[in-house]
Write an enzyme that holds these catalytic residues in place. Structure first.
Site, PDB file in Angstrom:
ATOM      1  N   TRP A 127      66.492  38.726  14.684  1.00 42.82           N
ATOM      2  CA  TRP A 127      67.591  39.161  15.207  1.00 42.82           C
ATOM      3  C   TRP A 127      68.547  40.038  14.637  1.00 42.82           C
ATOM      4  CZ3 TRP A 127      72.765  35.622  15.076  1.00 42.82           C
ATOM      5  CH2 TRP A 127      72.888  35.348  13.707  1.00 42.82           C
ATOM      6  N   GLU A 182      70.084  28.287   9.298  1.00 44.31           N
ATOM      7  CA  GLU A 182      68.931  27.715   8.993  1.00 44.31           C
ATOM      8  C   GLU A 182      68.687  26.248   8.204  1.00 44.31           C
ATOM      9  OE1 GLU A 182      66.675  31.127   7.545  1.00 44.31           O
ATOM     10  OE2 GLU A 182      66.274  31.499   9.728  1.00 44.31           O
TER      11      GLU A 182
END
Ligand code: BGC
Length: 808
Positions: A354, A493
């Site tokens: 991304w 994450e």
């Protein structure tokens, strides 16, 4: 410090890996790390050459299962060049004594230079001056020039120039247990006297690569034939020339290399093409001149000049430079995406994430043709994204978290925690938000360029299929009368499951849900924008009905967004029940806690238990949308939204983020730019230093962080100017950091070049001659017209709190 060069004044073996990454030269077609010609891969050096889109897939058995990885392949090393005096060793700066060493990367010209004075064990002193380029105008060419001057000795000398295809992918230590031999040697030969050729093929993707090297020699300006010898073994060919030199002579070795692959267009076959290119190539000096010219054109479009800010200027240019080496006007004709770590190393295997979100804005305002090409990379993989959605039980198109050659999900299934030595299941593919980023990038590109044809033919189809995916991912929660999106990961994450859950995934990640709401609303609007004929065509091919479009609107208005009890936007549902993390204690214990996920896992704990984020997650919303736009989305969702909500949410997460991703400080600096200028500037400085000083402790040698590099430029370009295009109107809302007294740049807006100058409290925007129909420009929501003078000049009046026409 010179604003146009990255200089090193001594050799430092511990820094070589970092310098090699930072001194990479490329042209969007291929790139080569800044390793010295005489160096070989090992603990200190890692020469690496990477082709945009040059992938290969290998399997390895790890932790009891066979895993497959697709890697950007390290291609044959074309740099190999070395010399030795008769009876001496091959040149090795670390073996003798380095009396002087200077290395510099010339950002303006795209040239890497080195000058050193070396004394070998026999007391022979030699000055070596080298230059290297990867041609920005002729994408298949690289060239090297060496000046060798014996200072205090005379005698015979041998020069060896080689092409080495025996290389493997060994640039990332964490991947060393994985299969790494991608190249199969095909042939070596000498198509003409001064030229050698090497051909190899990748073992799975069957990509054929041909390199041809032409090496010529001059002593004191005269061409030298000397004694020639060819050395060959499987995957390797060298050309050795031996000749006489007298102290004070100057030998010039010129090596011009051409690389072609079976991905190239307009060639008969790579071997022939490489040979033709190198035979037709000019001399080093000619190539240097044409190369410089192309770089000067690129800088005319792309430079951003700062007044003040100390070393920021050079680093900003370094970042622009690396962006243009990874993607360039040559990318327009290639089917490639933009790898998160550039073409500078093997980290993340050259995959595309991304990070485009951080990279495209700079390109949109300068060379939007590149963004278009990179979006087409996504478009061509739409079918694969449809397949991924179906496999996961959804409809529409779901883009992979990591993308490579064909657009399948390339995220690794397990990753190595170097702190514990354990292989850990990797759930990062649950970052479904990447699909929203693709849609967002389509729309931003169209806003800046007004490229309606792209929107109608490619963009709309991607947007509709992504909207369809989000609509299918949303499930009705009858209790709260809202739609949920469950089982995902947000950008952070560190969190991939709830502390006691057996299955991965989190529910209602705010960033994901708000982005989904935006996609659904935008797709419905685009449906109305593309014209009757295209609407009909797409409705038929995609079986789209008016009912489905109206469902998108309904779902887009009713997605759930979790708030904490005190009104803070929650990162995901349940985040507030996690434990507070002992930041001070861990900092004291470990110092560097960027990757506290690894530290905690090594201790037998899990970061999932804590209110601790690797990177900006909710805050991404304030980064991607202006407060006005976000206000509209929250109104669409029927949730409260205020300046206080923004400020308290920023404050909350800022205290709970380790910035374990270089993207995180870009976002945090951006969101603080207007509320806390000093801290925003501090964070900006840290973003600038992330790669040049390898602030993530050893990651930059494995590849630069292109998202953070481009993001740093965008912080200046858009963050501090408030530049935005909305409803077809160019808007500015400048707010320079105190450390900067001015900034100057050119911008391309809907096909026109504008010049923007901010100087203290003055703003000048100049339009090109003959652009009579300049649209409205909004500065802090006031309307200005460029009018006949093609220029607006404003100054900021602190008393009035607004911009006033500057008549002075
Ligand atoms: C970050 C991701 C990013 C990736 C590639 C990771 O460390 O967490 O957000 O996309 O690096 O740059």
């Amino acid at each position: 410090m010179n604003d146009w060069t990255l200089d090193y004044h001594a050799f430092d073996s511990a820094q070589e890996g970092l310098r090699e990454a930072l001194c990479t030269l490329g042209n969007g077609y291929f790139a080569t790390r800044g390793a010295a010609g005489e160096s070989e891969a090992g603990e200190i050096h890692y020469p690496g050459t990477y082709l945009a889109g040059g992938y290969n897939r290998l399997s390895t058995e790890i932790a009891g299962r066979v895993i497959e990885n697709e890697d950007l392949v390290n291609l044959p090393n074309w740099l190999c060049l070395t010399f030795r005096p008769e009876g001496g060793d091959w040149f090795n700066p670390m073996a003798g004594e380095l009396l002087d060493y200077q290395q510099s990367l010339d950002l303006k010209a795209g040239v890497l230079r080195r000058r050193l004075l070396f004394r070998d064990h026999q007391g022979r002193e030699t000055t070596l001056t080298t230059q290297r380029l990867v041609h920005m105008g002729q994408p298949h060419l690289g060239a090297i020039e060496w000046y060798i001057r014996p200072e205090n000795w005379s005698g015979r000398i041998s020069v060896r120039s080689a092409l080495d295809g025996r290389v493997i992918n060994a640039g990332v230590e964490r991947y060393r247990q994985l299969a790494s031999t991608h190249l199969v040697p095909l042939s070596t030969d000498t198509p003409c006297d001064d030229t050698i050729r090497l051909q190899v093929e990748t073992c799975q993707s069957r990509l054929r690569i041909a390199q041809a090297a032409r090496t010529r020699l001059r002593v004191n300006g005269q061409a030298v034939e000397g004694a020639h010898q060819i050395l060959q073994e499987s995957g390797y060919i060298a050309h050795e020339m031996t000749f006489e030199l007298t102290a004070g002579d100057e030998a010039v070795v010129e090596k011009v290399v051409a690389m072609h692959t079976s991905r190239d267009r307009a060639i008969a076959e790579p071997g022939l093409a490489a040979c033709q290119s190198v035979v037709r190539a000019g001399t080093f000096t000619e190539l240097l001149e044409s190369h410089r010219r192309v770089w000067s054109h690129l800088w005319q479009r792309c430079d951003v000049t700062l007044d003040g800010g100390e070393s920021a200027q050079m680093i900003l240019r370094l970042h622009i430079f690396h962006l243009l080496q990874t993607v360039s006007p040559h990318s327009v004709d290639l089917d490639v995406g933009v790898p998160a770590r550039g073409l500078h190393g093997e980290a993340y295997r050259g995959h595309i994430f991304w990070d485009e979100l951080f990279i495209f804005p700079f390109l949109n305002y300068r060379i939007p043709e590149i963004t278009r090409a990179l979006l087409c990379y996504r478009y061509r993989r739409l079918d694969e994204a449809r397949h991924l959605a179906r496999e996961a039980g959804y409809q529409g198109a779901m883009y992979p978290w990591q993308s490579g050659s064909d657009g399948r999900e390339e995220s690794q299934q397990v990753h190595l925690n170097p702190k514990s030595g354990r292989w850990i299941p990797d759930h990062s593919a649950l970052q479904r938000h990447v699909s929203a980023a693709v849609a967002f990038n389509v729309w931003r590109y169209v806003e800046v360029t007004d490229d309606r044809a792209f929107l109608a033919y490619y963009g709309a189809e991607m947007l509709f299929e992504i909207a369809r995916f989000w609509a299918s991912a949303a499930s009705w929660n009858a209790q709260r009368k809202r739609y949920d999106i469950c089982g995902v990961m947000g950008p952070d994450e560190f969190h991939d499951h709830y502390p006691d859950a057996q299955t991965p995934g989190l529910d209602n990640n705010t960033y994901t849900n708000v982005m989904a709401a935006w996609v659904l609303a935008r797709a419905a609007k685009v449906y109305d924008m593309i014209g009757e004929q295209r609407r009909q065509e797409l409705s038929e091919t995609l079986s789209l009905t008016e009912q489905e479009i109206s469902d998108w609107t309904t779902i887009g208005r009713a997605l759930f967004v979790p708030f904490h009890e005190d009104g803070i936007l929650s990162q995901f549902e349940g985040y507030e029940h996690l434990q507070e993390f002992d930041w001070a204690g861990y900092r004291e214990r470990y110092g560097d806690i960027h990757r506290l996920d690894r530290l905690l896992e090594a201790e037998g704990d899990s970061v999932n238990r804590y209110k601790a984020s690797k990177q900006a997650d909710v805050l991404m919303l304030f980064y991607l949308f202006s407060a006005e736009e976000l206000g509209d989305i929250f109104a669409q969702l029927d949730y409260p939204f205020s300046r206080e909500l923004i400020l308290s949410t920023i404050d909350y997460y800022q205290q709970r983020t380790s910035h374990g991703s270089t993207l995180s400080r870009v976002v945090t600096s951006w969101v603080l730019a207007r509320s806390d200028r000093r801290q925003a500037w501090d964070l900006f400085q840290q973003v600038l230093l992330s790669d040049i000083e390898d602030r993530q402790g050893g990651t930059t040698p494995e590849g630069i962080h292109l998202g953070a590099m481009a993001g740093s430029v965008d912080l200046i370009q858009r963050g501090h100017t408030g530049l935005e295009v909305r409803d077809g109107v160019l808007r500015l809302n400048p707010c320079l950091p105190e450390a900067l007294s001015g900034l100057h740049m050119r911008l391309r807006f809907r096909g026109h070049w504008l010049e923007l100058d901010l100087d203290g409290g003055r703003l000048t925007l100049t339009a090109p001659e003959g652009w009579a129909g300049l649209e409205r420009i909004l500065v802090r929501d006031q309307v200005y017209w460029v009018g006949e003078s093609q220029r607006i000049a404003l100054y900021f009046s602190p008393d009035e709190g607004c911009w006033q026409p500057d008549r002075g």
